[in-house]
Every structure is written in structure tokens, then in C-alpha cells.
Design an enzyme around this catalytic site. Structure first.
Site, PDB file in Angstrom:
ATOM      1  N   TYR A 101      87.756  18.057  53.549  1.00  0.00           N
ATOM      2  CA  TYR A 101      87.068  18.200  54.840  1.00  0.00           C
ATOM      3  C   TYR A 101      87.847  19.120  55.784  1.00  0.00           C
ATOM      4  O   TYR A 101      87.318  20.113  56.291  1.00  0.00           O
ATOM      5  CB  TYR A 101      86.862  16.829  55.501  1.00  0.00           C
ATOM      6  CG  TYR A 101      86.543  16.920  56.978  1.00  0.00           C
ATOM      7  CD1 TYR A 101      85.321  17.435  57.420  1.00  0.00           C
ATOM      8  CD2 TYR A 101      87.464  16.524  57.949  1.00  0.00           C
ATOM      9  CE1 TYR A 101      85.028  17.551  58.775  1.00  0.00           C
ATOM     10  CE2 TYR A 101      87.185  16.630  59.308  1.00  0.00           C
ATOM     11  CZ  TYR A 101      85.962  17.146  59.710  1.00  0.00           C
ATOM     12  OH  TYR A 101      85.689  17.263  61.059  1.00  0.00           O
ATOM     13  N   THR A 161      88.095  20.511  64.648  1.00  0.00           N
ATOM     14  CA  THR A 161      88.801  19.233  64.623  1.00  0.00           C
ATOM     15  C   THR A 161      90.314  19.413  64.689  1.00  0.00           C
ATOM     16  O   THR A 161      90.846  20.453  64.267  1.00  0.00           O
ATOM     17  CB  THR A 161      88.427  18.492  63.321  1.00  0.00           C
ATOM     18  OG1 THR A 161      89.269  17.360  63.165  1.00  0.00           O
ATOM     19  CG2 THR A 161      88.604  19.371  62.082  1.00  0.00           C
ATOM     20  N   ASP A 162      91.005  18.365  65.130  1.00  0.00           N
ATOM     21  CA  ASP A 162      92.481  18.393  65.114  1.00  0.00           C
ATOM     22  C   ASP A 162      93.034  18.283  63.687  1.00  0.00           C
ATOM     23  O   ASP A 162      94.211  18.567  63.456  1.00  0.00           O
ATOM     24  CB  ASP A 162      93.061  17.274  66.005  1.00  0.00           C
ATOM     25  CG  ASP A 162      92.653  15.865  65.602  1.00  0.00           C
ATOM     26  OD1 ASP A 162      91.869  15.707  64.634  1.00  0.00           O
ATOM     27  OD2 ASP A 162      93.122  14.910  66.260  1.00  0.00           O
TER      28      ASP A 162
HETATM   29  P1  NAD Z   1      77.857  14.041  62.062  1.00  0.00           P
HETATM   30  O1  NAD Z   1      78.160  13.935  60.606  1.00  0.00           O
HETATM   31  O2  NAD Z   1      77.524  12.821  62.827  1.00  0.00           O
HETATM   32  O3  NAD Z   1      76.661  15.088  62.285  1.00  0.00           O
HETATM   33  C1  NAD Z   1      76.557  16.280  61.588  1.00  0.00           C
HETATM   34  C2  NAD Z   1      75.144  16.800  61.791  1.00  0.00           C
HETATM   35  O4  NAD Z   1      75.048  18.070  61.107  1.00  0.00           O
HETATM   36  C3  NAD Z   1      74.053  15.909  61.199  1.00  0.00           C
HETATM   37  O5  NAD Z   1      73.017  15.742  62.125  1.00  0.00           O
HETATM   38  C4  NAD Z   1      73.579  16.674  59.967  1.00  0.00           C
HETATM   39  O6  NAD Z   1      72.219  16.426  59.650  1.00  0.00           O
HETATM   40  C5  NAD Z   1      73.827  18.107  60.386  1.00  0.00           C
HETATM   41  N1  NAD Z   1      73.984  19.029  59.250  1.00  0.00           N
HETATM   42  C6  NAD Z   1      74.754  18.845  58.135  1.00  0.00           C
HETATM   43  N2  NAD Z   1      74.648  19.893  57.309  1.00  0.00           N
HETATM   44  C7  NAD Z   1      73.819  20.783  57.912  1.00  0.00           C
HETATM   45  C8  NAD Z   1      73.337  22.068  57.568  1.00  0.00           C
HETATM   46  N3  NAD Z   1      73.685  22.663  56.419  1.00  0.00           N
HETATM   47  N4  NAD Z   1      72.504  22.704  58.426  1.00  0.00           N
HETATM   48  C9  NAD Z   1      72.127  22.107  59.588  1.00  0.00           C
HETATM   49  N5  NAD Z   1      72.551  20.882  59.955  1.00  0.00           N
HETATM   50  C10 NAD Z   1      73.386  20.238  59.135  1.00  0.00           C
HETATM   51  O7  NAD Z   1      79.121  14.779  62.691  1.00  0.00           O
HETATM   52  P2  NAD Z   1      79.831  14.572  64.107  1.00  0.00           P
HETATM   53  O8  NAD Z   1      80.818  13.477  64.002  1.00  0.00           O
HETATM   54  O9  NAD Z   1      78.803  14.554  65.167  1.00  0.00           O
HETATM   55  O10 NAD Z   1      80.659  15.941  64.188  1.00  0.00           O
HETATM   56  C11 NAD Z   1      80.053  17.124  64.709  1.00  0.00           C
HETATM   57  C12 NAD Z   1      81.049  18.259  64.637  1.00  0.00           C
HETATM   58  O11 NAD Z   1      82.216  17.920  65.392  1.00  0.00           O
HETATM   59  C13 NAD Z   1      81.537  18.557  63.217  1.00  0.00           C
HETATM   60  O12 NAD Z   1      81.643  19.947  63.069  1.00  0.00           O
HETATM   61  C14 NAD Z   1      82.911  17.895  63.147  1.00  0.00           C
HETATM   62  O13 NAD Z   1      83.749  18.607  62.262  1.00  0.00           O
HETATM   63  C15 NAD Z   1      83.385  18.034  64.587  1.00  0.00           C
HETATM   64  N6  NAD Z   1      84.313  16.991  65.054  1.00  0.00           N
HETATM   65  C16 NAD Z   1      84.022  15.664  64.894  1.00  0.00           C
HETATM   66  C17 NAD Z   1      84.896  14.699  65.401  1.00  0.00           C
HETATM   67  C18 NAD Z   1      84.598  13.225  65.276  1.00  0.00           C
HETATM   68  O14 NAD Z   1      85.471  12.413  65.615  1.00  0.00           O
HETATM   69  N7  NAD Z   1      83.426  12.806  64.848  1.00  0.00           N
HETATM   70  C19 NAD Z   1      86.076  15.094  66.052  1.00  0.00           C
HETATM   71  C20 NAD Z   1      86.349  16.474  66.171  1.00  0.00           C
HETATM   72  C21 NAD Z   1      85.456  17.414  65.672  1.00  0.00           C
HETATM   73  O1  DAU Z   2      90.424  13.731  64.066  1.00  0.00           O
HETATM   74  C1  DAU Z   2      89.095  14.183  64.164  1.00  0.00           C
HETATM   75  C2  DAU Z   2      88.326  13.697  62.965  1.00  0.00           C
HETATM   76  O2  DAU Z   2      88.142  12.302  63.148  1.00  0.00           O
HETATM   77  C3  DAU Z   2      86.985  14.397  62.758  1.00  0.00           C
HETATM   78  O3  DAU Z   2      87.217  15.750  62.481  1.00  0.00           O
HETATM   79  C4  DAU Z   2      86.214  13.751  61.604  1.00  0.00           C
HETATM   80  O4  DAU Z   2      84.927  14.335  61.501  1.00  0.00           O
HETATM   81  C5  DAU Z   2      86.076  12.272  61.889  1.00  0.00           C
HETATM   82  O5  DAU Z   2      85.425  11.634  60.801  1.00  0.00           O
HETATM   83  C6  DAU Z   2      87.437  11.644  62.129  1.00  0.00           C
HETATM   84  O6  DAU Z   2      88.228  11.637  60.906  1.00  0.00           O
HETATM   85  P1  DAU Z   2      89.124  10.364  60.500  1.00  0.00           P
HETATM   86  O7  DAU Z   2      89.358  10.401  59.055  1.00  0.00           O
HETATM   87  O8  DAU Z   2      90.291  10.237  61.404  1.00  0.00           O
HETATM   88  O9  DAU Z   2      88.060   9.223  60.917  1.00  0.00           O
HETATM   89  P2  DAU Z   2      87.602   7.866  60.203  1.00  0.00           P
HETATM   90  O10 DAU Z   2      86.746   7.141  61.194  1.00  0.00           O
HETATM   91  O11 DAU Z   2      87.059   8.090  58.843  1.00  0.00           O
HETATM   92  O12 DAU Z   2      88.979   7.080  60.055  1.00  0.00           O
HETATM   93  C7  DAU Z   2      89.809   6.807  61.182  1.00  0.00           C
HETATM   94  C8  DAU Z   2      91.036   6.098  60.664  1.00  0.00           C
HETATM   95  O13 DAU Z   2      90.648   4.802  60.180  1.00  0.00           O
HETATM   96  C9  DAU Z   2      91.703   6.793  59.483  1.00  0.00           C
HETATM   97  O14 DAU Z   2      93.109   6.632  59.572  1.00  0.00           O
HETATM   98  C10 DAU Z   2      91.178   6.031  58.265  1.00  0.00           C
HETATM   99  C11 DAU Z   2      90.980   4.627  58.808  1.00  0.00           C
HETATM  100  N1  DAU Z   2      89.883   3.863  58.173  1.00  0.00           N
HETATM  101  C12 DAU Z   2      88.646   4.432  58.110  1.00  0.00           C
HETATM  102  C13 DAU Z   2      87.599   3.765  57.518  1.00  0.00           C
HETATM  103  C14 DAU Z   2      86.234   4.400  57.422  1.00  0.00           C
HETATM  104  C15 DAU Z   2      90.109   2.586  57.716  1.00  0.00           C
HETATM  105  O15 DAU Z   2      91.242   2.041  57.820  1.00  0.00           O
HETATM  106  N2  DAU Z   2      89.069   1.909  57.142  1.00  0.00           N
HETATM  107  C16 DAU Z   2      87.824   2.446  57.011  1.00  0.00           C
HETATM  108  O16 DAU Z   2      86.933   1.776  56.442  1.00  0.00           O
END
Ligand code: NAD
Ligand code: DAU
Length: 353
Positions: free
Chosen positions: A160, A134-135
Site C-alpha cells: 500500500y 499518507t504519512d
Molecule cells: P477509502 O478506501 O474509504 O475510499 C476510497 C474510495 O476510492 C472508495 O470510494 C472507492 O470506491 C474509490 N476508488 C477505488 N478505486 C477507484 C478507482 N480505480 N477509480 C475511482 N474510484 C476508486 O479510503 P479513505 O480512507 O477515504 O482514503 C482516501 C485517500 O486518503 C486515499 O488516497 C488514502 O491513501 C488517503 N489517506 C487515508 C488516510 C486514512 O487514515 N484513511 C490517511 C491519510 C491518507
Molecule cells: O497513516 C495513514 C494510514 O492510516 C492511511 O494511509 C491508510 O489508508 C489507513 O488505512 C491507515 O493505515 P493503518 O495501517 O495505520 O490503519 P489500520 O486502521 O489498518 O490500523 C491501525 C493500527 O491498528 C495498525 O497499527 C494496525 C492495528 N490494527 C488494525 C486492525 C485492522 C490492529 O491491531 N487490529 C486490527 O484488526
């Protein structure tokens, strides 16, 4: 030539979108997922009768299971999505973040090292370990600071992001110490189909559809850099195919927006796409709530390295990607209902009262 890929966390948001795309490319996928609250097999419903997708419920910390899968399926690559991914949950309860993101990545990486070391020379050269990160590891930017590059020092601010930074360091060390052909990608905020509605975009869409308050933390002026999930998945595929082991690639949408802009855009699109909703204009549901502790102010990714070296660029604009996302949530009420389990309700109550 098609590949076999061991994907971890492939029932979550990005992982499931990646698995679906890799199956379209005819790569065989072995999908290891613990099915925590964030994992959902409905995300993979399209693959129910697909022999090229092998789903295994299990933990990346379970070394014996990981070893068995590596030995049994002989993958050409491991792509590690498995993680605890929600910042607010890490503030509430960091333990599982340390366990999965740090300890889990270590066990997976170490098993991959042993497997890779035993491969025949030609397969050893082709093997890749791709760690999806992640960033947020880079910390928070001021309003005028340049976007994060691959050389920006790590400065994580939440449990996190600290756990993800720690796992990135382990992956880097395994390349330098043992030569494991590992790559790291650091991506900005994703949005799209199948995202669990604890994250900003789906939480706001689902709340708006039900006429519930849209809770914006603090002043709503925190900035994130938004990317449609399929564009992220395509970048990961390119990193696997063409990326250089030992390298890090930043991935981002060149799409910086405040949270308020995001929620207002979502509301306007929903007004247009669900004109019969009783809650038009949906932006009247916006409510300002207590800020997230230690809330990072701004993230922005400089993705010129992956664009220049691997030829990647995002295909969706924010509006086109968000339209696809809202359409998907409107068209998948069964998925939406499946999410609203007791555990989800419990989290929403605890977090938002
Ligand atoms: P998510 O929470 O939707 O999914 C995570 C998955 O991992 C789930 O299916 C969960 O069951 C599985 N998991 C959790 N613990 C586990 C374990 N111990 N063994 C096996 N499986 C396990 O997450 P996401 O948003 O799809 O993110 C996926 C990856 O991408 C993460 O590593 C996250 O850090 C990274 N990432 C996410 C974002 C974002 O915006 N969502 C951005 C950049 C990087
Ligand atoms: O930047 C990459 C990351 O983006 C990933 O690594 C994480 O897994 C992913 O969850 C996400 O993190 P953020 O904290 O940026 O995402 P989130 O959707 O939780 O929140 C986005 C922005 O919105 C943040 O500034 C917090 C705000 N927010 C979030 C929630 C859930 C609100 O204002 N209200 C809310 O209820």
C-alpha cells in the site's frame, strides 16, 4: 467565488466527508468513484437532491471518461482521493493497489495535464491538482526519533505505502517536468463518521457493539498519530486555497497513541455512551492476535509547515472527535447494516478466522 472541483474517490471515507464540507462551502463537486467495496452512496445520502453534487460511477484509469468530465465540467481543481487504502488487503493482494494507486493516478494526472495546458491563461494560473497521500510513505520511526517532516526520505514498507509513494513521485514529476500546479498532502491516521469497518477504529466500535472480540495485532504497542476526519478535510481545503504548487504539506493530529490506548479509550467511551449494552465493560473483549507482516512500529507527523504557512490547526481533541465518531455509528444502524454485505463478511472471515 465558488469553484467546481473534480473529486475522485468521493464516496469513500475521507472523500465523502470532504464532498459534504465542500458543498457547505457552496463549491460544486463532480464526484468520480468506482464504488469498490469501500465506496458507499449512503455516505452521500444528504446530497440526494443537491444539483451541486454530480456523481459519476467510473474508474480513474478510464481516460476517456476523465477527459469527458474535465471537458464537460471545466473544473478549477482536481482532488484525488481514489485509492485502495487498506494495508492488510495490500499484503493479501497487491494488484489492485498497483492498478488504482499507481496506474490510476498516472492516467488522471496525465489527463489533468492536457486539460490544464489548454486552459486560458487566467484559469491556468488558478487550476490546482491536489493529491491526497499518507504519512506511511515515510516508513517507520523508532521510539525516540523526531516526527516525519516534509524532508524525511521516502521509505515505504507495505505494498500500500509503496503504491502511494510511487503515485506521489509521479505527481511531483508532473510539477517539475510540465509545470502542472500540483500539491501533495501526507496525512496521518484519520478516524470519524463513514469509515469502512476494516480499519482499526470502526472495526473496534462495531465489534464491541456486537460483543465480538477486539483483535489487537502483536503487542498492541504500535503507535499512530490520530486526526479527526473533518480536520483533515479543512486542511485539504486550505491547501487548495492557499497552498503553493509544487509543495508538500504534512497533516497530523499531534496525537500519538498506541493501539492499545486507542482501543481502551474507545471501550471506555462506549461503556459511557451505551450503558445498557450487554458487553460493559467492553475492554473485556480485547484479544491479542497474530501481528501484521512488516507492521510499521510508529508514525508521527510534524505538521508545523501547514500550521505556520497556511494557518491550519486541528479543532478536535482525540476525545471530542472519538465521541462524535461513536455517536455517529450508534445513530446510523442503517449504514452499519448496509456494510455487512457478503464481501465484508468474506474479508473479516479471511483476515480474522
Ligand atoms: P477509502 O478506501 O474509504 O475510499 C476510497 C474510495 O476510492 C472508495 O470510494 C472507492 O470506491 C474509490 N476508488 C477505488 N478505486 C477507484 C478507482 N480505480 N477509480 C475511482 N474510484 C476508486 O479510503 P479513505 O480512507 O477515504 O482514503 C482516501 C485517500 O486518503 C486515499 O488516497 C488514502 O491513501 C488517503 N489517506 C487515508 C488516510 C486514512 O487514515 N484513511 C490517511 C491519510 C491518507
Ligand atoms: O497513516 C495513514 C494510514 O492510516 C492511511 O494511509 C491508510 O489508508 C489507513 O488505512 C491507515 O493505515 P493503518 O495501517 O495505520 O490503519 P489500520 O486502521 O489498518 O490500523 C491501525 C493500527 O491498528 C495498525 O497499527 C494496525 C492495528 N490494527 C488494525 C486492525 C485492522 C490492529 O491491531 N487490529 C486490527 O484488526
Amino acid at each position: 467565488m465558488t469553484k467546481t472541483i473534480l473529486v475522485t474517490g468521493g464516496a469513500g471515507f475521507i472523500g465523502s466527508n470532504f464532498v459534504l464540507r465542500e458543498r457547505m462551502r457552496d463549491n460544486r463537486v463532480v464526484n468520480l468513484d468506482l464504488l469498490t467495496y469501500a465506496g458507499n452512496l449512503l455516505n452521500l445520502g444528504e446530497l440526494n437532491d443537491d444539483a451541486g453534487h454530480i456523481f459519476v460511477q467510473g474508474d480513474i484509469r478510464d481516460r476517456e471518461l476523465v477527459r469527458k468530465l474535465l471537458k464537460g465540467y471545466q473544473p478549477d481543481a482536481v482532488v484525488n482521493f481514489a485509492a485502495e487504502s487498506h494495508v492488510d488487503r495490500s499484503i493479501d493482494s497487491p494488484e489492485s493497489f498497483v492498478q488504482t494507486n499507481i496506474v490510476g493516478t498516472y492516467h488522471l494526472l496525465d489527463e489533468a495535464r492536457e486539460y490544464w495546458q489548454r486552459l486560458a491563461a487566467e484559469r491556468r494560473d488558478r487550476f490546482r491538482f491536489l493529491h491526497v497521500s499518507t504519512d506511511e510513505v515515510y516508513g517507520s520511526l523508532g521510539p525516540l526519533e523526531p516526527a516525519f517532516t516534509e524532508d524525511t526520505p521516502y521509505s515505504p514498507n507495505s505494498p500500500y505505502s509503496a503504491s502511494k509513494a510511487s503515485s506521489d513521485h509521479l505527481v511531483r514529476a508532473y510539477f517539475h517536468t510540465y509545470g502542472v500546479p500540483a500539491l501533495i498532502t501526507n496525512c496521518s491516521n484519520n478516524y470519524g463518521p463513514r469509515q469502512f469497518p476494516e480499519k482499526l477504529a470502526p472495526l473496534m466500535v462495531l465489534n464491541a457493539m456486537q460483543g465480538k472480540p477486539l483483535p489487537i495485532y502483536g503487542d498492541g504497542l504500535n503507535v499512530r498519530d490520530w486526526l479527526f476526519v473533518d480536520d483533515h478535510c479543512d486542511a485539504l481545503n486550505l491547501a487548495l486555497e492557499k497552498g503553493k504548487p509544487g509543495e508538500t504539506y504534512n497533516i497530523g493530529g499531534r496525537c500519538e497513541k498506541t493501539n492499545l490506548e486507542i482501543v481502551n479509550t474507545l471501550c471506555a467511551l462506549l461503556d459511557e455512551m451505551a450503558p445498557d449494552s450487554a458487553y460493559v465493560p467492553h475492554c473485556s473483549l480485547i484479544t491479542f492476535v497474530k501481528d501484521r507482516p512488516g507492521h510499521d512500529r510508529r508514525y508521527a507527523i510534524d505538521c508545523s509547515k501547514i500550521c505556520g504557512e497556511l494557518g491550519w490547526s486541528p479543532k478536535e481533541t482525540f476525545e471530542s472527535g472519538m465521541r462524535k465518531t461513536i455517536r455517529w455509528y450508534l445513530d446510523n444502524p442503517q449504514w452499519v447494516d448496509s456494510i455487512k454485505t457478503g464481501a465484508y463478511r468474506g474479508w473479516i472471515l479471511k483476515q480474522y478466522g
